[in-house]
Design a protein around this motif. Structure first.
Motif, mmCIF file in Angstrom:
data_model
loop_
_atom_site.group_PDB
_atom_site.id
_atom_site.type_symbol
_atom_site.label_atom_id
_atom_site.label_comp_id
_atom_site.label_asym_id
_atom_site.label_seq_id
_atom_site.Cartn_x
_atom_site.Cartn_y
_atom_site.Cartn_z
ATOM 1 N N HIS A 1 0.846 -1.186 0.000
ATOM 2 C CA HIS A 1 0.000 0.000 0.000
ATOM 3 C C HIS A 1 0.890 1.248 0.000
ATOM 4 O O HIS A 1 1.956 1.251 0.618
ATOM 5 C CB HIS A 1 -0.899 -0.019 1.245
ATOM 6 N N PRO A 2 0.477 2.334 -0.654
ATOM 7 C CA PRO A 2 1.323 3.533 -0.729
ATOM 8 C C PRO A 2 1.701 4.145 0.616
ATOM 9 O O PRO A 2 2.652 4.927 0.690
ATOM 10 C CB PRO A 2 0.468 4.522 -1.531
ATOM 11 N N MET A 3 0.993 3.791 1.691
ATOM 12 C CA MET A 3 1.351 4.404 2.980
ATOM 13 C C MET A 3 2.678 3.871 3.526
ATOM 14 O O MET A 3 3.258 4.464 4.430
ATOM 15 C CB MET A 3 0.246 4.194 4.005
ATOM 16 N N PHE A 4 3.164 2.754 2.958
ATOM 17 C CA PHE A 4 4.425 2.179 3.432
ATOM 18 C C PHE A 4 5.566 2.572 2.507
ATOM 19 O O PHE A 4 5.436 2.567 1.291
ATOM 20 C CB PHE A 4 4.314 0.659 3.510
ATOM 21 N N VAL A 5 6.680 2.879 3.117
ATOM 22 C CA VAL A 5 7.843 3.264 2.326
ATOM 23 C C VAL A 5 9.052 2.464 2.800
ATOM 24 O O VAL A 5 9.215 2.227 3.998
ATOM 25 C CB VAL A 5 8.094 4.787 2.440
ATOM 26 N N LYS A 6 9.829 2.002 1.873
ATOM 27 C CA LYS A 6 11.051 1.260 2.202
ATOM 28 C C LYS A 6 12.244 2.097 1.788
ATOM 29 O O LYS A 6 12.217 2.786 0.767
ATOM 30 C CB LYS A 6 11.065 -0.070 1.474
ATOM 31 N N LEU A 7 13.276 2.024 2.591
ATOM 32 C CA LEU A 7 14.483 2.819 2.357
ATOM 33 C C LEU A 7 15.696 1.916 2.279
ATOM 34 O O LEU A 7 15.764 0.888 2.952
ATOM 35 C CB LEU A 7 14.695 3.801 3.521
ATOM 36 N N ASP A 8 16.642 2.318 1.487
ATOM 37 C CA ASP A 8 17.931 1.625 1.451
ATOM 38 C C ASP A 8 18.944 2.572 0.826
ATOM 39 O O ASP A 8 18.622 3.714 0.512
ATOM 40 C CB ASP A 8 17.823 0.324 0.649
ATOM 41 N N ARG A 9 20.136 2.087 0.683
ATOM 42 C CA ARG A 9 21.193 2.887 0.083
ATOM 43 C C ARG A 9 21.812 2.125 -1.071
ATOM 44 O O ARG A 9 21.807 0.890 -1.092
ATOM 45 C CB ARG A 9 22.309 3.195 1.110
ATOM 46 N N VAL A 10 22.346 2.892 -2.035
ATOM 47 C CA VAL A 10 23.136 2.314 -3.123
ATOM 48 C C VAL A 10 24.482 3.020 -3.087
ATOM 49 O O VAL A 10 24.528 4.242 -3.021
ATOM 50 C CB VAL A 10 22.478 2.556 -4.503
ATOM 51 N N TRP A 11 25.529 2.240 -3.171
ATOM 52 C CA TRP A 11 26.864 2.841 -3.172
ATOM 53 C C TRP A 11 27.575 2.530 -4.484
ATOM 54 O O TRP A 11 27.611 1.367 -4.914
ATOM 55 C CB TRP A 11 27.712 2.267 -2.021
ATOM 56 N N TYR A 12 28.166 3.560 -5.081
ATOM 57 C CA TYR A 12 29.074 3.396 -6.210
ATOM 58 C C TYR A 12 30.369 4.114 -5.863
ATOM 59 O O TYR A 12 30.339 5.232 -5.353
ATOM 60 C CB TYR A 12 28.489 4.022 -7.489
#
Lengths: 78, 321
Positions: B153-164
């Motif tokens: 559902h749009p009320m949930f948000v997931k976060l992470d990081r990408v490293w280059y």
């Protein structure tokens, strides 16, 4: 929970309506997907990275550890 | 995620947090660790006092717990979305801590990292200097029949990081710096996104295998050049199909960035992926549509200390130089 309800309502009002991504609707999609300041309230807390870092500091300061453990770091990927 | 949004953002929880040392971690740190380190014994011992004791053989445990430095569990539980319950446990835990003799709640001496700490691959890992360090946001888009109990559902948000690394990030800029120059972003750099990020952020976090990548393209085009600012636009497509499962992800990608030739770094970066994800059997645990629209956005990382974590799947990173 009230903050979440308000945010949800605002989110759904702004929702793009299933269109294919183009430069015309790019800003609208981006703003919808992007994390909102209210969704980062939990970041007001400096969560120590892992139990060890919490342990060292808690021992030094004589405080209990408030340990948040989850499969996939709870601050991010889960 | 529910804990992040409902509990750890709650004003009553935040009001109390300074009386504790808040620490966050994951069970995977301990799954293959040696059992004789102090850290392992403390965490294992505390978790064995929780309702997850029967599953501690496989380190299946989650929740918010109040633990003394000496390893005694004082309060807490797996209340991932009930702030009031967590507040009660915090109060209970604090009261018990303060009543406990000092010699009982503390270790006899400060722990020694050389001897007592569980080594983990991401201990003390830092983002690459002058690299392209991104925050990823994954959010479901509105869909018919999607309930608020469903994490898509749009009320949930997931976060992470990408490293280059800086060298890897250079492939996001066409080699020739002039307006109109176009070049594909190096495949290895695109594959990092395709294998480990796009369409991955649905429990149980299944990343893709190489043979499941049916399409993963990203093209960079320079649209503006000023003294120390190169404006770039990105277009791309991704399609992944789970081998042996019905898991499918596909999306269109658009993005823009500003690259600074003097420092060889990005001062602005956005990459947006809008598409659909269809669940395979391992993921479909809720009622609701099998296929749902999803958006993912990659921007320059935030400055908050909690943004400085290593990427969740960092252990699977390969060189993209």
């Amino acid at each position: 929970m009230k903050v979440v309800a308000v945010l949800l309502h605002a989110l759904l009002l702004l929702a793009p309506d299933g269109e294919k991504l183009t430069w015309k609707n790019y800003d609208r999609y981006r703003d919808f997907v992007n994390v909102k300041p209210a969704e980062l309230t939990w970041q007001q807390v400096e969560w120590r990275n892992g139990f060890w870092n919490g342990l060292v500091e808690a021992q030094a300061k004589d405080k209990p550890i408030f340990y948040w453990i989850y499969d996939g770091d709870p601050r991010g990927g889960c | 995620m529910r804990t992040r949004q409902f509990v750890c953002s709650d004003p009553e929880v935040l009001k109390r947090i300074d009386r504790f040392i808040p620490a966050a971690g994951e069970p995977a740190t301990y799954g293959t660790a040696k059992h004789d380190t102090l850290e392992y014994k403390l965490v294992y011992g505390a978790m064995m006092q929780t309702s997850f004791a029967p599953s501690m053989g496989s380190w299946h445990v989650q929740g918010l717990y109040i633990i003394t430095p000496s390893g005694k569990l004082l309060a807490g539980g797996n209340t991932v979305s009930e702030p009031a319950a967590v507040v009660r446990e915090m109060d209970k835990g604090l009261e018990r801590y303060l009543k406990m003799p000092r010699e009982e709640r503390l270790l006899p001496k400060a722990p020694d990292p050389a001897r007592d700490r569980v080594p983990a691959p991401t201990n003390d890992v830092r983002p690459p200097v002058d690299g392209l360090i991104l925050r990823m946001v994954s959010r479901g888009l509105p869909a018919e029949g999607m309930k608020t109990s469903d994490i898509r559902h749009p009320m949930f948000v997931k976060l992470d990081r990408v490293w280059y690394t800086q060298k890897e990030a250079r492939s996001f800029v066409p080699p020739e710096i002039k307006v109109g120059a176009k070049a594909p972003v190096k495949q290895a750099a695109v594959l990092r996104l395709a294998l480990l990020y796009l369409g991955v952020y649905f429990q149980p976090m299944l990343y893709w295998q190489t043979e499941e990548i049916k399409e993963a393209t990203l093209t960079a085009e320079i649209v503006g050049v000023k003294e120390d600012a190169v404006e770039i636009r990105y277009t791309g497509r991704a399609r992944m199909e789970g081998t042996g499962s019905k898991r499918v992800y596909e999306s269109d990608l658009l993005g823009k960035a500003t690259w600074r030739p003097r420092t060889q770094t990005f001062s602005a970066f956005e990459l947006l992926a809008i598409g659909t994800h269809s669940m395979g059997p391992a993921e479909k645990t809720e009622d609701g549509p099998r296929t749902a629209p999803v958006g993912m956005l990659f921007t320059l990382n935030g400055k908050n200390v909690n943004d400085q974590l290593a990427p969740t799947l960092y252990r699977l990173y390969f060189s993209a130089e």
